[in-house]
Design a protein around this motif. Structure first.
Motif, PDB file in Angstrom:
ATOM      1  N   ILE A 168      45.497  32.200  31.567  1.00 49.39           N
ATOM      2  CA  ILE A 168      45.738  31.959  30.139  1.00 49.39           C
ATOM      3  C   ILE A 168      44.581  32.457  29.287  1.00 49.39           C
ATOM      4  O   ILE A 168      44.777  33.073  28.240  1.00 49.39           O
ATOM      5  CB  ILE A 168      45.959  30.442  29.895  1.00 49.39           C
ATOM      6  CG1 ILE A 168      47.083  29.901  30.784  1.00 49.39           C
ATOM      7  CG2 ILE A 168      46.257  30.182  28.414  1.00 49.39           C
ATOM      8  CD1 ILE A 168      48.409  30.618  30.636  1.00 49.39           C
ATOM      9  N   GLN A 169      43.357  32.175  29.726  1.00 52.79           N
ATOM     10  CA  GLN A 169      42.150  32.671  29.055  1.00 52.79           C
ATOM     11  C   GLN A 169      41.286  33.330  30.131  1.00 52.79           C
ATOM     12  O   GLN A 169      40.574  32.641  30.869  1.00 52.79           O
ATOM     13  CB  GLN A 169      41.391  31.534  28.380  1.00 52.79           C
ATOM     14  CG  GLN A 169      42.104  30.934  27.168  1.00 52.79           C
ATOM     15  CD  GLN A 169      41.303  29.774  26.576  1.00 52.79           C
ATOM     16  OE1 GLN A 169      41.069  28.785  27.265  1.00 52.79           O
ATOM     17  NE2 GLN A 169      40.873  29.914  25.335  1.00 52.79           N
ATOM     18  N   PRO A 170      41.335  34.645  30.255  1.00 50.38           N
ATOM     19  CA  PRO A 170      40.676  35.325  31.377  1.00 50.38           C
ATOM     20  C   PRO A 170      39.192  35.007  31.519  1.00 50.38           C
ATOM     21  O   PRO A 170      38.680  34.974  32.644  1.00 50.38           O
ATOM     22  CB  PRO A 170      40.914  36.801  31.077  1.00 50.38           C
ATOM     23  CG  PRO A 170      42.200  36.810  30.287  1.00 50.38           C
ATOM     24  CD  PRO A 170      42.153  35.564  29.443  1.00 50.38           C
ATOM     25  N   THR A 171      38.518  34.736  30.401  1.00 49.11           N
ATOM     26  CA  THR A 171      37.098  34.378  30.474  1.00 49.11           C
ATOM     27  C   THR A 171      36.859  32.915  30.098  1.00 49.11           C
ATOM     28  O   THR A 171      35.716  32.499  29.936  1.00 49.11           O
ATOM     29  CB  THR A 171      36.247  35.284  29.561  1.00 49.11           C
ATOM     30  OG1 THR A 171      36.677  35.131  28.202  1.00 49.11           O
ATOM     31  CG2 THR A 171      36.373  36.747  29.969  1.00 49.11           C
ATOM     32  N   GLY A 172      37.933  32.146  29.962  1.00 51.05           N
ATOM     33  CA  GLY A 172      37.785  30.720  29.689  1.00 51.05           C
ATOM     34  C   GLY A 172      37.703  30.344  28.228  1.00 51.05           C
ATOM     35  O   GLY A 172      37.731  29.156  27.885  1.00 51.05           O
ATOM     36  N   THR A 173      37.602  31.336  27.350  1.00 53.66           N
ATOM     37  CA  THR A 173      37.560  31.069  25.908  1.00 53.66           C
ATOM     38  C   THR A 173      38.368  32.160  25.205  1.00 53.66           C
ATOM     39  O   THR A 173      38.732  33.172  25.810  1.00 53.66           O
ATOM     40  CB  THR A 173      36.114  31.077  25.354  1.00 53.66           C
ATOM     41  OG1 THR A 173      35.545  32.381  25.551  1.00 53.66           O
ATOM     42  CG2 THR A 173      35.249  30.040  26.047  1.00 53.66           C
ATOM     43  N   GLY A 174      38.627  31.939  23.925  1.00 58.57           N
ATOM     44  CA  GLY A 174      39.242  32.986  23.126  1.00 58.57           C
ATOM     45  C   GLY A 174      40.754  32.923  23.087  1.00 58.57           C
ATOM     46  O   GLY A 174      41.381  31.963  23.549  1.00 58.57           O
ATOM     47  N   ALA A 175      41.335  33.982  22.554  1.00 58.41           N
ATOM     48  CA  ALA A 175      42.786  34.044  22.344  1.00 58.41           C
ATOM     49  C   ALA A 175      43.518  34.017  23.683  1.00 58.41           C
ATOM     50  O   ALA A 175      43.027  34.536  24.685  1.00 58.41           O
ATOM     51  CB  ALA A 175      43.148  35.304  21.570  1.00 58.41           C
ATOM     52  N   PRO A 176      44.704  33.395  23.706  1.00 60.51           N
ATOM     53  CA  PRO A 176      45.446  33.313  24.966  1.00 60.51           C
ATOM     54  C   PRO A 176      46.040  34.656  25.386  1.00 60.51           C
ATOM     55  O   PRO A 176      46.390  35.495  24.555  1.00 60.51           O
ATOM     56  CB  PRO A 176      46.552  32.301  24.658  1.00 60.51           C
ATOM     57  CG  PRO A 176      46.734  32.360  23.178  1.00 60.51           C
ATOM     58  CD  PRO A 176      45.376  32.659  22.611  1.00 60.51           C
ATOM     59  N   ASN A 177      46.136  34.825  26.694  1.00 63.45           N
ATOM     60  CA  ASN A 177      46.811  35.974  27.290  1.00 63.45           C
ATOM     61  C   ASN A 177      48.309  35.676  27.306  1.00 63.45           C
ATOM     62  O   ASN A 177      48.770  34.846  28.082  1.00 63.45           O
ATOM     63  CB  ASN A 177      46.272  36.192  28.706  1.00 63.45           C
ATOM     64  CG  ASN A 177      47.074  37.215  29.493  1.00 63.45           C
ATOM     65  OD1 ASN A 177      47.638  38.144  28.923  1.00 63.45           O
ATOM     66  ND2 ASN A 177      47.124  37.031  30.802  1.00 63.45           N
ATOM     67  N   GLY A 194      34.501  21.095  25.562  1.00 65.87           N
ATOM     68  CA  GLY A 194      35.146  21.667  24.382  1.00 65.87           C
ATOM     69  C   GLY A 194      36.015  22.866  24.717  1.00 65.87           C
ATOM     70  O   GLY A 194      37.112  23.023  24.167  1.00 65.87           O
ATOM     71  N   TYR A 195      35.520  23.726  25.625  1.00 63.14           N
ATOM     72  CA  TYR A 195      36.340  24.870  26.037  1.00 63.14           C
ATOM     73  C   TYR A 195      37.639  24.397  26.669  1.00 63.14           C
ATOM     74  O   TYR A 195      38.711  24.963  26.423  1.00 63.14           O
ATOM     75  CB  TYR A 195      35.573  25.744  27.038  1.00 63.14           C
ATOM     76  CG  TYR A 195      34.287  26.342  26.536  1.00 63.14           C
ATOM     77  CD1 TYR A 195      34.133  26.718  25.203  1.00 63.14           C
ATOM     78  CD2 TYR A 195      33.218  26.550  27.398  1.00 63.14           C
ATOM     79  CE1 TYR A 195      32.952  27.277  24.747  1.00 63.14           C
ATOM     80  CE2 TYR A 195      32.028  27.116  26.957  1.00 63.14           C
ATOM     81  CZ  TYR A 195      31.903  27.473  25.628  1.00 63.14           C
ATOM     82  OH  TYR A 195      30.724  28.016  25.179  1.00 63.14           O
ATOM     83  N   PHE A 196      37.541  23.367  27.500  1.00 64.48           N
ATOM     84  CA  PHE A 196      38.740  22.873  28.168  1.00 64.48           C
ATOM     85  C   PHE A 196      39.718  22.266  27.156  1.00 64.48           C
ATOM     86  O   PHE A 196      40.938  22.448  27.287  1.00 64.48           O
ATOM     87  CB  PHE A 196      38.372  21.837  29.237  1.00 64.48           C
ATOM     88  CG  PHE A 196      39.564  21.356  30.025  1.00 64.48           C
ATOM     89  CD1 PHE A 196      40.115  22.153  31.019  1.00 64.48           C
ATOM     90  CD2 PHE A 196      40.151  20.120  29.764  1.00 64.48           C
ATOM     91  CE1 PHE A 196      41.226  21.733  31.743  1.00 64.48           C
ATOM     92  CE2 PHE A 196      41.257  19.692  30.486  1.00 64.48           C
ATOM     93  CZ  PHE A 196      41.800  20.498  31.476  1.00 64.48           C
ATOM     94  N   ALA A 197      39.204  21.561  26.170  1.00 62.73           N
ATOM     95  CA  ALA A 197      40.081  20.996  25.147  1.00 62.73           C
ATOM     96  C   ALA A 197      40.818  22.100  24.386  1.00 62.73           C
ATOM     97  O   ALA A 197      42.002  21.964  24.054  1.00 62.73           O
ATOM     98  CB  ALA A 197      39.277  20.131  24.187  1.00 62.73           C
ATOM     99  N   ASP A 198      40.123  23.211  24.102  1.00 61.81           N
ATOM    100  CA  ASP A 198      40.785  24.341  23.445  1.00 61.81           C
ATOM    101  C   ASP A 198      41.921  24.886  24.313  1.00 61.81           C
ATOM    102  O   ASP A 198      43.018  25.187  23.827  1.00 61.81           O
ATOM    103  CB  ASP A 198      39.773  25.458  23.162  1.00 61.81           C
ATOM    104  CG  ASP A 198      38.744  25.074  22.099  1.00 61.81           C
ATOM    105  OD1 ASP A 198      38.991  24.100  21.352  1.00 61.81           O
ATOM    106  OD2 ASP A 198      37.701  25.745  22.035  1.00 61.81           O
ATOM    107  N   TYR A 199      41.639  25.032  25.605  1.00 59.21           N
ATOM    108  CA  TYR A 199      42.644  25.516  26.559  1.00 59.21           C
ATOM    109  C   TYR A 199      43.837  24.558  26.619  1.00 59.21           C
ATOM    110  O   TYR A 199      45.003  24.986  26.574  1.00 59.21           O
ATOM    111  CB  TYR A 199      41.970  25.664  27.925  1.00 59.21           C
ATOM    112  CG  TYR A 199      42.873  25.727  29.122  1.00 59.21           C
ATOM    113  CD1 TYR A 199      43.760  26.790  29.321  1.00 59.21           C
ATOM    114  CD2 TYR A 199      42.819  24.728  30.097  1.00 59.21           C
ATOM    115  CE1 TYR A 199      44.566  26.846  30.451  1.00 59.21           C
ATOM    116  CE2 TYR A 199      43.615  24.783  31.232  1.00 59.21           C
ATOM    117  CZ  TYR A 199      44.496  25.837  31.401  1.00 59.21           C
ATOM    118  OH  TYR A 199      45.282  25.886  32.518  1.00 59.21           O
ATOM    119  N   ALA A 200      43.562  23.254  26.684  1.00 60.83           N
ATOM    120  CA  ALA A 200      44.636  22.263  26.726  1.00 60.83           C
ATOM    121  C   ALA A 200      45.498  22.347  25.471  1.00 60.83           C
ATOM    122  O   ALA A 200      46.734  22.231  25.542  1.00 60.83           O
ATOM    123  CB  ALA A 200      44.050  20.860  26.870  1.00 60.83           C
TER     124      ALA A 200
END
Length: 496
Positions: free
Chosen positions: A110-119, A166-172
């Motif tokens: 979903i996030q190839p580097t763990g942050t940023g716009a979704p794939n 915080g990164y994980f919350a963004d992903y969730a």
């Protein structure tokens, strides 16, 4: 096949086994109407397609591509190829009469580097999987993280780095925004204690660190991430039901002495309810000898508010039990080690200098081929205790199962006569039914696992599936245990 003959063969071999449930009790066992029967998997263990459609590298990709890390020299590059074969696998779930499928989403897909716009290609895969499940009348049950951290985030410090919460919350939030109209059952982590301890203290799983301070920091980051993900999912999806997938094992004191009883309670606090208690109350339970090492964990004022995010239900795994003894009076010489089956062998002075206990898996009952003791009473003791301590919350068994290496038998039309697995489930499920009859609020059971898969550091040397996978050609064959499980799922009875 005469499944009654299979049952007779299996029970005849266990009639006098310590801890075995009498066959008469198994025949009487019943599950309530509406009980959800399902199976569980993990993305890295089944999907394959490790670098397709924009997916980034995970710590498990890096680990399995390193010589000497995995038994047999295998990896999860292809695994069960479910990324391409999900429609076939959903059809097999229907044949097994499953009504719930617990799967995980690969964060680097979903996030190839763990942050940023979704794939979006990654999201599209899970959208198609969810649509196929719903079309088959199967509940999509999503674990947001089942151990495959984006390698880029490990390069930033991994779970000991507080920023990952915080990164994980963004992903969730991304998952809930794009899939929350159809997925309503969410859990943030599979086995958060194992993520922290196996990866950062024991060094058995990637990133293979052996620092107790890193373990404590990782545990706290995971606690914070659990709370922040809860709020992110609830904000993005009004229909979301948020729970857990915690590993648990009932802990029995080695002696009746006060010190061993206290050690068993510390085990329960650390291994069973550490993250559950944090979510429900905003506080970690007393898992330590003396004061909790909050400074080493990186605890800050106000973290109680971040941690607290009361769950809608509790998910727990059951495989076996532990016998626990006190080590607080011994000199500590370093933590114990772990095998690939996560069974401890305590070091002098206990597993670590903070919890100070030794935890062993006894060998009174029969062992599976993964070396885990079959002790059916354990699931009764565990779910009744959790049901009592967290009264009012429904419980789901998120994983439970056993490894046996039975393969297709050509002389009987390639059926897989895995009678030991059938017996394992008969025994354990009979005790679960007894717990429900005695008031435990258990609403679902997920077998580990749907398919024989890539079993982490054990590679292809362990087989937990209800369905046999031939890794040479990806042929799926429903085992006798899968046929038996399908009858249980259809009838809520075990006497097959």
């Amino acid at each position: 096949m005469d499944h009654h003959a299979s049952r007779t063969l299996s029970t005849a071999t266990t009639a006098s086994v310590p801890g075995a449930v009498p066959d008469a009790d198994i025949r009487k066992a019943r599950f309530p109407d509406g009980f959800l029967w399902g199976a569980a998997t993990a993305a890295y263990q089944v999907e394959g397609a490790w670098n397709e459609d924009g997916k980034g590298e995970s710590i498990w990709d890096r680990f399995t591509h390193t010589p000497g890390k995995v038994r047999g020299g295998t990896n999860g590059d292809v695994a069960c190829d479910q990324y391409h074969r999900y429609e076939e696998d959903v059809a097999l779930m229907s044949k097994l009469n499953l009504r719930s499928y617990r799967f995980s989403i690969s964060w680097p897909r979903i996030q190839p580097t763990g942050t940023g716009a979704p794939n979006m290609k990654g999201l599209d895969y899970y959208s198609r999987l969810v649509d196929a499940l719903l079309a088959a009348g199967i509940r999509p049950w999503c674990t947001m993280y089942h151990w495959d951290l984006p390698q880029a985030l490990e390069d930033r410090g991994g779970w000991p780095n507080r920023d990952l919460a915080g990164y994980f919350a963004d992903y969730a939030g991304i998952l809930a925004k794009h899939l929350g109209d159809r997925i309503t059952t969410w859990a943030p982590f599979n086995m958060p204690w194992a993520i922290a301890y196996m990866g950062y203290a024991a060094g058995a799983f990637p990133p293979c660190r052996t620092s107790l301070v890193d373990f404590l920091k990782a545990a706290h980051t995971l606690g914070l991430a659990q709370g922040q993900a809860h709020r992110a999912v609830k904000a993005a999806s009004a229909r979301a039901s948020f729970g857990s997938a915690y590993e648990m094992a009932p802990a029995y004191p080695k002696t009746a002495g006060e010190a061993d009883r206290a050690a068993a309670e510390r085990y329960h606090a650390m291994n069973n309810v550490f993250f559950l208690e944090a979510a429900m109350t905003g506080r970690y339970p007393n898992a330590f000898v003396g004061e909790a090492p909050l400074d080493l964990m990186g605890f800050r004022p106000g973290d109680e508010t971040i941690l607290k995010a009361p769950l809608d239900w509790i998910g727990l795994h059951y495989y076996t039990r532990r016998v626990v003894s006190d080590a607080s009076d011994q000199q500590h010489f370093g933590g114990g080690s772990f095998s690939g089956t996560e069974i401890e062998s305590g070091g002098p002075g206990g597993r670590d200098p903070y919890t100070r206990f030794n935890a062993e898996m006894p060998r009174e009952g029969p062992l599976t081929e993964a070396g885990l003791e079959l002790w059916p009473r354990g699931i009764y003791d565990l779910v009744t205790r959790i049901s009592r301590e967290y009264a009012g919350l429904p419980i789901e068994i998120t994983e439970s199962g056993c490894s046996y290496l039975d393969a297709p038998y050509e002389e009987e039309n390639s059926r897989v006569p895995d009678v030991r697995r059938i017996e394992w489930y008969r025994q354990v499920l009979a005790e679960l039914a007894r717990a429900i009859a005695d008031g435990a609020k258990v609403r679902a059971f997920h077998a580990w696992t749907l398919l024989d898969n890539f079993q982490w550091a054990e590679g292809h040397t362990e087989r937990y599936g209800l369905i046999h996978t031939d890794f040479r050609n990806q042929k799926r064959t429903i085992k006798d245990s899968g046929l038996w499980f399908s009858r249980v799922a259809a009838t809520n009875r075990l006497d097959w």
